[in-house]
Design an enzyme around this catalytic site. Sequence first.
Site, PDB file in Angstrom:
ATOM      1  N   ASP A 194      -5.807  -4.412 -17.654  1.00  0.00           N
ATOM      2  CA  ASP A 194      -4.849  -3.200 -18.287  1.00  0.00           C
ATOM      3  C   ASP A 194      -5.678  -2.568 -19.196  1.00  0.00           C
ATOM      4  O   ASP A 194      -4.947  -2.976 -20.383  1.00  0.00           O
ATOM      5  CB  ASP A 194      -3.853  -3.588 -17.328  1.00  0.00           C
ATOM      6  N   GLY A 232       0.689  -1.191   0.006  1.00  0.00           N
ATOM      7  CA  GLY A 232      -0.498   0.070   0.130  1.00  0.00           C
ATOM      8  C   GLY A 232       0.819   1.324  -0.097  1.00  0.00           C
ATOM      9  O   GLY A 232       0.920   2.122   0.437  1.00  0.00           O
ATOM     10  N   ASN A 292       1.162   2.760  -2.873  1.00  0.00           N
ATOM     11  CA  ASN A 292       0.267   4.276  -3.509  1.00  0.00           C
ATOM     12  C   ASN A 292      -0.485   4.424  -2.535  1.00  0.00           C
ATOM     13  O   ASN A 292      -1.108   5.211  -2.797  1.00  0.00           O
ATOM     14  CB  ASN A 292      -0.242   3.590  -4.315  1.00  0.00           C
ATOM     15  N   HIS A 339      -0.651   1.259 -13.107  1.00  0.00           N
ATOM     16  CA  HIS A 339       0.395  -0.055 -13.280  1.00  0.00           C
ATOM     17  C   HIS A 339       1.947   0.221 -13.974  1.00  0.00           C
ATOM     18  O   HIS A 339       1.822   1.523 -14.509  1.00  0.00           O
ATOM     19  CB  HIS A 339      -0.270  -0.603 -14.599  1.00  0.00           C
ATOM     20  N   LYS A 371      -6.641  -8.573  -8.016  1.00  0.00           N
ATOM     21  CA  LYS A 371      -8.176  -9.513  -7.706  1.00  0.00           C
ATOM     22  C   LYS A 371      -8.663  -8.698  -9.018  1.00  0.00           C
ATOM     23  O   LYS A 371      -8.769  -7.278  -9.568  1.00  0.00           O
ATOM     24  CB  LYS A 371      -8.740  -9.830  -7.282  1.00  0.00           C
ATOM     25  N   LEU A 372      -9.066  -9.112 -10.171  1.00  0.00           N
ATOM     26  CA  LEU A 372     -10.532  -8.851 -11.382  1.00  0.00           C
ATOM     27  C   LEU A 372     -10.985  -8.241 -10.714  1.00  0.00           C
ATOM     28  O   LEU A 372     -11.958  -8.490  -9.658  1.00  0.00           O
ATOM     29  CB  LEU A 372     -10.151  -9.437 -12.039  1.00  0.00           C
ATOM     30  N   ILE A 373     -11.903  -6.775 -10.997  1.00  0.00           N
ATOM     31  CA  ILE A 373     -12.951  -5.733 -10.131  1.00  0.00           C
ATOM     32  C   ILE A 373     -14.080  -6.346 -11.066  1.00  0.00           C
ATOM     33  O   ILE A 373     -14.403  -7.356 -12.082  1.00  0.00           O
ATOM     34  CB  ILE A 373     -12.993  -4.851 -11.012  1.00  0.00           C
ATOM     35  N   ASN A 428      -6.610   2.588 -12.173  1.00  0.00           N
ATOM     36  CA  ASN A 428      -5.974   1.449 -11.067  1.00  0.00           C
ATOM     37  C   ASN A 428      -4.226   2.478 -11.889  1.00  0.00           C
ATOM     38  O   ASN A 428      -4.128   3.147 -13.275  1.00  0.00           O
ATOM     39  CB  ASN A 428      -6.015   0.687 -12.333  1.00  0.00           C
TER      40      ASN A 428
HETATM   41  C1  GRF Z   1       2.178  -1.229  -7.818  1.00  0.00           C
HETATM   42  O1  GRF Z   1       3.532  -1.198  -8.592  1.00  0.00           O
HETATM   43  C2  GRF Z   1       1.631  -0.574  -8.974  1.00  0.00           C
HETATM   44  O2  GRF Z   1       1.441   0.072  -9.763  1.00  0.00           O
HETATM   45  C3  GRF Z   1       0.936  -2.042  -8.833  1.00  0.00           C
HETATM   46  O3  GRF Z   1       0.810  -2.316  -7.953  1.00  0.00           O
HETATM   47  C4  GRF Z   1       1.981  -2.317  -7.360  1.00  0.00           C
HETATM   48  C5  GRF Z   1       1.591  -1.694  -5.548  1.00  0.00           C
HETATM   49  O4  GRF Z   1       2.462  -0.989  -4.348  1.00  0.00           O
HETATM   50  N1  GRF Z   1      -0.681  -2.491  -9.239  1.00  0.00           N
HETATM   51  P1  GRF Z   1       2.003  -0.452  -3.138  1.00  0.00           P
HETATM   52  O5  GRF Z   1       1.421  -1.973  -2.992  1.00  0.00           O
HETATM   53  O6  GRF Z   1       1.519   0.580  -3.761  1.00  0.00           O
HETATM   54  O7  GRF Z   1       3.139  -0.316  -2.803  1.00  0.00           O
END
Ligand code: GRF
Length: 202
Positions: A153, A15, A17, A112, A94-96, A110
């Site tokens: 994606d 987490g 992000n 990526h 997981k897929l939504i 999302n």
């Molecule tokens: C990130 O690299 C994001 O791009 C991908 O999963 C990773 C999550 O990292 N979807 P975090 O849990 O936010 O540290």
Amino acid sequence: MEAKLNVAVFISGGGTNLQSLIDAAADPDYPARIAVVISSSKKAYGLTRAENAGIPGVVLRKKDFESKEAYTVRLLEVLKEHDTDVICLAGYLKLIPPEVVRAYRNRILNIHPALLPKFGGKGMYGLRVHQAVLEAGETVSGPTVHVVDEIYDNGEILAQREVSVIPGEEPESLQKRVLEQEHKVYPEVLRRVCEEIQSGKR
Ligand code: GRF
């Protein structure tokens, strides 16, 4: 100022992000508040981050329900209980369910860790993505923020940031530099999307 929009952040892991979104939303001028964190795993450290920020955390795992339908119904209920306007997937593996995509069409984002449409799709997550980028001999990589639709994606690309690949580097080092950019771009895009919703453009 317009009323803030409520954001549900979906996580499966560390987490970082999520943390960048929590930190951005601490600004009184930010157009969103993180209303709830939904995790597909009990052990996700992101749940601790949510708790530390006083944000409710909910663990929802398909395997705890008697059917996919029952799981989807509960997921939609939780989103409703928190008056969710926008969903941010942040390391959610997981897929939504399509019912949720339909209910929040164009309002699910999302992040990526590569420049889509390359290096995306089912199973492309974590270090595998960076490994694939290096194996393909790419000279640039970087995060993509996109709208979520029914296919992994696949939805509209909202922003990308370029990160140079250092010749001979390991996937871990590329991952680290891409992640630094993720933490900048995701809060920026969420701000833009919320402002677009507030002004009726989205
Ligand atoms: C990130 O690299 C994001 O791009 C991908 O999963 C990773 C999550 O990292 N979807 P975090 O849990 O936010 O540290």
